[in-house]
Design an enzyme around this catalytic site. Structure first.
Site, mmCIF file in Angstrom:
data_model
loop_
_atom_site.group_PDB
_atom_site.id
_atom_site.type_symbol
_atom_site.label_atom_id
_atom_site.label_comp_id
_atom_site.label_asym_id
_atom_site.label_seq_id
_atom_site.Cartn_x
_atom_site.Cartn_y
_atom_site.Cartn_z
ATOM 1 N N CYS A 12 0.874 -1.175 0.000
ATOM 2 C CA CYS A 12 0.000 0.000 0.000
ATOM 3 C C CYS A 12 0.916 1.232 0.000
ATOM 4 C CB CYS A 12 -0.879 0.005 1.240
ATOM 5 S SG CYS A 12 0.088 0.077 2.746
ATOM 6 N N HIS A 41 6.265 -7.007 6.718
ATOM 7 C CA HIS A 41 6.236 -8.440 7.028
ATOM 8 C C HIS A 41 6.533 -9.252 5.789
ATOM 9 C CE1 HIS A 41 5.140 -7.978 11.129
ATOM 10 N NE2 HIS A 41 4.209 -7.118 10.796
ATOM 11 N N HIS A 76 3.647 1.662 10.568
ATOM 12 C CA HIS A 76 2.701 1.492 11.682
ATOM 13 C C HIS A 76 2.776 2.600 12.719
ATOM 14 C CE1 HIS A 76 1.963 -2.505 10.445
ATOM 15 N NE2 HIS A 76 3.062 -3.063 10.918
ATOM 16 N N CYS A 98 3.062 6.130 8.348
ATOM 17 C CA CYS A 98 2.086 6.448 7.299
ATOM 18 C C CYS A 98 1.271 7.677 7.737
ATOM 19 C CB CYS A 98 1.160 5.259 7.096
ATOM 20 S SG CYS A 98 -0.145 5.621 5.933
ATOM 21 N N HIS A 126 -1.359 -5.471 18.194
ATOM 22 C CA HIS A 126 -0.771 -4.968 16.941
ATOM 23 C C HIS A 126 0.068 -3.716 17.229
ATOM 24 C CE1 HIS A 126 -0.378 -3.369 12.915
ATOM 25 N NE2 HIS A 126 -0.747 -4.537 12.459
ATOM 26 N N GLU A 128 0.612 -1.115 15.550
ATOM 27 C CA GLU A 128 -0.039 0.172 15.240
ATOM 28 C C GLU A 128 -0.891 0.623 16.429
ATOM 29 O OE1 GLU A 128 -2.555 0.453 11.654
ATOM 30 O OE2 GLU A 128 -3.710 1.948 12.759
ATOM 31 N N THR A 166 -6.118 1.243 11.425
ATOM 32 C CA THR A 166 -6.354 1.499 9.992
ATOM 33 C C THR A 166 -6.802 0.262 9.221
ATOM 34 O OG1 THR A 166 -4.017 1.157 9.535
ATOM 35 C CG2 THR A 166 -4.743 3.442 9.788
ATOM 36 N N SER A 222 0.034 -15.184 4.690
ATOM 37 C CA SER A 222 -0.488 -13.812 4.690
ATOM 38 C C SER A 222 -2.007 -13.850 4.573
ATOM 39 C CB SER A 222 0.143 -13.040 3.529
ATOM 40 O OG SER A 222 -0.734 -12.063 3.050
ATOM 41 N N SER A 266 2.103 -7.356 1.416
ATOM 42 C CA SER A 266 3.537 -7.332 1.734
ATOM 43 C C SER A 266 4.397 -7.931 0.619
ATOM 44 C CB SER A 266 3.785 -8.025 3.069
ATOM 45 O OG SER A 266 3.103 -9.244 3.110
#
Ligand code: F3S
Length: 283
Positions: A12, A41, A76, A98, A126, A128, A166, A222, A266
């Site tokens: 992304c 990752h 993150h 980001c 996580h 983030e 997010t 993934s 990823s």
């Protein structure tokens, strides 16, 4: 014969920007380069960077042992304490958080500063979410499931502000919002979900419905790649799930006139390009 490569395939915007930042720093040379946590990752990317001398710092303890070098903060993001530690230690850093995550940091900093309790819809472990927590004053609650939302009780008179990780699922977010809203609190709800994942899925679905064969590239573990594969398989029976080019065994029957390609979040560009080139040469 036609190849349709998804524009949203692979990294992304935020992750691409962070990975580019690291390569940029590497190309400048000079002081040792560290990333705070793996930049993405994806083993190949991390190994490639390692081979170029980039080291991964696991936590604030490892950061504390650093005497020199440049630290890159990944997409993150991190909490305020990490910035303070970098500044106090006189360690130079490049912030590749980001901008969409940064926006959440600013929101929770402001709203918790105004006395609101922050609720985060997300996965508590996580990174983030840890980073977002690190910008809140006072009590913070992370809600992951409807059950947790049902059980939540705010202190009397406490105003609230709800944000989301997010990558949180939108339907789940809506469900949590409904549950909390029924409790009658004074609450500000901000949907901070990023639509990069949804856009990738929508585009993959469209391309898969238009082609004779579809290739989905990404790690077997993934979850977002698995999801892409499922979506594509529904639209195009002839869908291949590969990790790398060597896994590809494309049956080039004469009935295949078009091939679509997409990739999980990823998957590096290099692999996507290799696959695209290979398919083009084969057809
Ligand atoms: Fe990626 Fe940033 Fe969205 S890292 S998933 S573009 S929030």
């Amino acid at each position: 014969m036609e190849i349709k490569l998804a524009k949203t395939a692979g990294f992304c915007f935020g992750v691409r920007r962070a990975v580019d930042t690291v390569y940029d720093q590497v190309s400048k040379g000079g002081s040792p380069i560290y990333t705070y946590g793996p930049i993405v990752h994806n083993e190949q990317v991390v190994q490639d960077l390692e081979a170029r001398g980039v080291q991964v710092l696991k936590d604030q303890k490892e950061l504390a042992e650093l005497a020199k070098g440049t630290v890159i903060i990944r997409a993150h993001g991190v909490g305020r304490a990490v910035y303070e530690q970098l500044e106090q230690g006189g360690i130079s850093y490049v912030d590749a958080t980001c901008p969409f995550v940064k926006k959440i940091h600013r929101i929770v900093e402001r709203e918790s500063g105004n006395g609101r309790q922050i609720l985060i819809a997300g996965n508590p472990s996580h990174p983030e979410v840890e980073g977002i927590r690190g910008w809140c004053q006072g009590e913070v609650r992370v809600l992951e499931s409807p059950e947790e939302a049902e059980k939540f009780i705010a202190s009397p008179g406490k105003k609230l502000c709800l944000v989301a990780q997010t990558t949180f699922n939108y339907n789940k977010f809506k469900e949590l919002v409904e549950i909390i809203s029924k409790k009658g609190y004074d609450i500000i709800v901000l949907n901070t979900i990023c639509n990069a994942t949804e856009e990738r899925q929508t585009e993959a679905k469209r391309i898969a419905s238009e082609v004779d064969a579809m290739i989905v590239i990404g790690g077997k573990n993934s979850s977002n790649t698995q999801k892409l594969f499922e979506i594509c398989k529904k639209e195009c029976e002839n869908t291949y799930y590969i990790q790398k080019l060597v896994d590809l065994d494309l049956k080039t029957a004469s009935s295949i006139r078009s091939v679509g390609i997409t990739a999980g979040a990823s998957t590096p560009n290099k692999i996507i390009e290799e696959v695209q080139k290979h398919v083009r040469n084969q057809l």
